[in-house]
Design an enzyme around this catalytic site. Structure first.
Site, PDB file in Angstrom:
ATOM      1  N   LYS A  21      53.353 -33.207 -56.891  1.00  0.00           N
ATOM      2  CA  LYS A  21      53.136 -32.058 -55.994  1.00  0.00           C
ATOM      3  C   LYS A  21      54.416 -31.232 -55.889  1.00  0.00           C
ATOM      4  O   LYS A  21      55.501 -31.791 -55.696  1.00  0.00           O
ATOM      5  CB  LYS A  21      52.652 -32.536 -54.618  1.00  0.00           C
ATOM      6  CG  LYS A  21      53.593 -33.415 -53.834  1.00  0.00           C
ATOM      7  CD  LYS A  21      52.861 -33.922 -52.590  1.00  0.00           C
ATOM      8  CE  LYS A  21      53.745 -34.612 -51.592  1.00  0.00           C
ATOM      9  NZ  LYS A  21      54.881 -33.880 -51.078  1.00  0.00           N
ATOM     10  N   CYS A  36      56.481 -34.345 -45.251  1.00  0.00           N
ATOM     11  CA  CYS A  36      55.334 -34.424 -46.166  1.00  0.00           C
ATOM     12  C   CYS A  36      54.145 -35.181 -45.582  1.00  0.00           C
ATOM     13  O   CYS A  36      52.992 -34.847 -45.888  1.00  0.00           O
ATOM     14  CB  CYS A  36      55.775 -35.015 -47.497  1.00  0.00           C
ATOM     15  SG  CYS A  36      56.910 -33.897 -48.373  1.00  0.00           S
ATOM     16  N   VAL A  83      56.711 -41.078 -46.821  1.00  0.00           N
ATOM     17  CA  VAL A  83      57.845 -40.359 -46.217  1.00  0.00           C
ATOM     18  C   VAL A  83      57.790 -38.876 -46.561  1.00  0.00           C
ATOM     19  O   VAL A  83      57.261 -38.494 -47.586  1.00  0.00           O
ATOM     20  CB  VAL A  83      59.184 -40.960 -46.695  1.00  0.00           C
ATOM     21  CG1 VAL A  83      59.320 -42.385 -46.217  1.00  0.00           C
ATOM     22  CG2 VAL A  83      59.355 -40.897 -48.206  1.00  0.00           C
ATOM     23  N   LYS A 139      55.339 -29.633 -49.958  1.00  0.00           N
ATOM     24  CA  LYS A 139      55.448 -30.731 -49.004  1.00  0.00           C
ATOM     25  C   LYS A 139      54.075 -31.372 -48.775  1.00  0.00           C
ATOM     26  O   LYS A 139      53.941 -32.577 -48.784  1.00  0.00           O
ATOM     27  CB  LYS A 139      56.065 -30.236 -47.686  1.00  0.00           C
ATOM     28  CG  LYS A 139      57.446 -29.603 -47.835  1.00  0.00           C
ATOM     29  CD  LYS A 139      58.443 -30.522 -48.517  1.00  0.00           C
ATOM     30  CE  LYS A 139      59.824 -29.881 -48.628  1.00  0.00           C
ATOM     31  NZ  LYS A 139      60.727 -30.663 -49.504  1.00  0.00           N
ATOM     32  N   ASP A 146      55.030 -39.842 -51.513  1.00  0.00           N
ATOM     33  CA  ASP A 146      56.420 -39.610 -51.963  1.00  0.00           C
ATOM     34  C   ASP A 146      57.365 -40.781 -51.740  1.00  0.00           C
ATOM     35  O   ASP A 146      58.535 -40.587 -51.331  1.00  0.00           O
ATOM     36  CB  ASP A 146      56.987 -38.364 -51.270  1.00  0.00           C
ATOM     37  CG  ASP A 146      56.171 -37.107 -51.552  1.00  0.00           C
ATOM     38  OD1 ASP A 146      55.232 -37.173 -52.356  1.00  0.00           O
ATOM     39  OD2 ASP A 146      56.464 -36.058 -50.942  1.00  0.00           O
TER      40      ASP A 146
HETATM   41  N1  TIU Z   1      58.385 -36.045 -49.034  1.00  0.00           N
HETATM   42  C1  TIU Z   1      59.050 -35.320 -48.134  1.00  0.00           C
HETATM   43  O1  TIU Z   1      58.923 -35.528 -46.930  1.00  0.00           O
HETATM   44  N2  TIU Z   1      59.922 -34.366 -48.619  1.00  0.00           N
HETATM   45  C2  TIU Z   1      61.034 -33.935 -47.939  1.00  0.00           C
HETATM   46  O2  TIU Z   1      61.736 -33.047 -48.391  1.00  0.00           O
HETATM   47  N3  TIU Z   1      61.297 -34.544 -46.739  1.00  0.00           N
HETATM   48  C3  TIU Z   1      62.395 -34.367 -45.946  1.00  0.00           C
HETATM   49  O3  TIU Z   1      62.388 -34.911 -44.842  1.00  0.00           O
HETATM   50  N4  TIU Z   1      63.419 -33.669 -46.391  1.00  0.00           N
END
Ligand code: TIU
Length: 231
Positions: A136, A169, A164, A139, A32
């Site tokens: 996806k 995630c 991240v 998460k 992500d």
């Molecule tokens: N990719 C991911 O971690 N999605 C989130 O929503 N992360 C947050 O920390 N909000």
């Protein structure tokens, strides 16, 4: 039974102890690394917190280059939904009281909607032709995606996980990868969080209890092993 055709085992210095892997059965998964999380005006909301995620970009770039030159399978993921939001649980849509919610219009287009500018991966980490890009809805990267199928088709046993955010995630993917029998190594400086404390503790959780969820190493250690093993 081992034979001359068995790919060599390499040792990667890691916490809580060295990880032994084979390049041929190892994949890099970049979670992500999208504008919506890394740039102001996206799902990550306020500017100061978004900037905390930038620390992962350069380590991810180095990992990506090393993985590509070592011939590893590289997989990218993007969290998001179709424009009609039919694939988004009502519970997910209702969650959060930030200024911008999933599907709202923001400066980079609709938040976390496939095809919008903000949904795409940042240009510094653009996928190369042939590298799978998995959309996806959740998460974790296994939920409602072809990830397990792709990994099985490539005979993958080890996942090098970056992206991240560390505690959301990245953790969800690592936890499920671990349950599914993959050896998961999270790259400490190639993951990041809006909350430094969560980042630190999330990494500690992975390696606690003798590596209850997997391994942690920094990008220098991973790149060094990938480069040497490839030489
Ligand atoms: N990719 C991911 O971690 N999605 C989130 O929503 N992360 C947050 O920390 N909000």
């Amino acid at each position: 039974m081992a034979s001359d055709l068995t790919p060599a085992l390499v040792e990667l210095p890691a916490t809580p102890y060295p990880l032994h892997l084979r390049l041929a059965t190892t994949a890099l998964i970049l979670i992500d690394m999208q504008r919506d999380f890394l740039e102001p005006g996206g799902f990550g909301a306020t500017g100061q917190r978004v900037s905390l995620l930038r620390s992962a970009v350069a380590p991810c770039q180095r990992l990506l280059a090393a993985a590509r030159s070592a011939g590893l399978l590289v997989i990218h993921t993007r969290e998001g939904h179709g424009p009609d939001l039919a694939d988004a649980h009502p519970a997910k849509l209702a969650r959060g009281k930030g200024p911008l919610r999933i599907g709202d219009h923001g400066p980079m287009g609709r938040i976390l909607i496939q095809g919008e500018h903000g949904h795409d991966i940042i240009p510094e980490l653009a996928p190369a032709p042939g590298e799978p890009v998995l959309d996806k809805p959740g998460k974790g990267a296994f939920y409602n995606t072809d990830l397990a199928l792709i990994l099985a088709n490539h005979g993958i046993h080890t996942l090098i996980v970056a992206g991240v955010t560390t505690e959301v995630c990245v953790h969800a993917t690592t936890r499920e990868g671990n349950d599914r029998g993959y050896e998961c190594l999270v790259v400490s400086d190639a993951v990041a969080s809006y909350f430094p404390e969560f980042h630190r503790v999330a990494l500690e959780m992975i390696v606690a209890q003798g590596g209850i969820l997997g391994w942690v190493a920094d990008s220098a250690a991973v790149c060094s092993v990938l480069t040497q093993a490839n030489a």
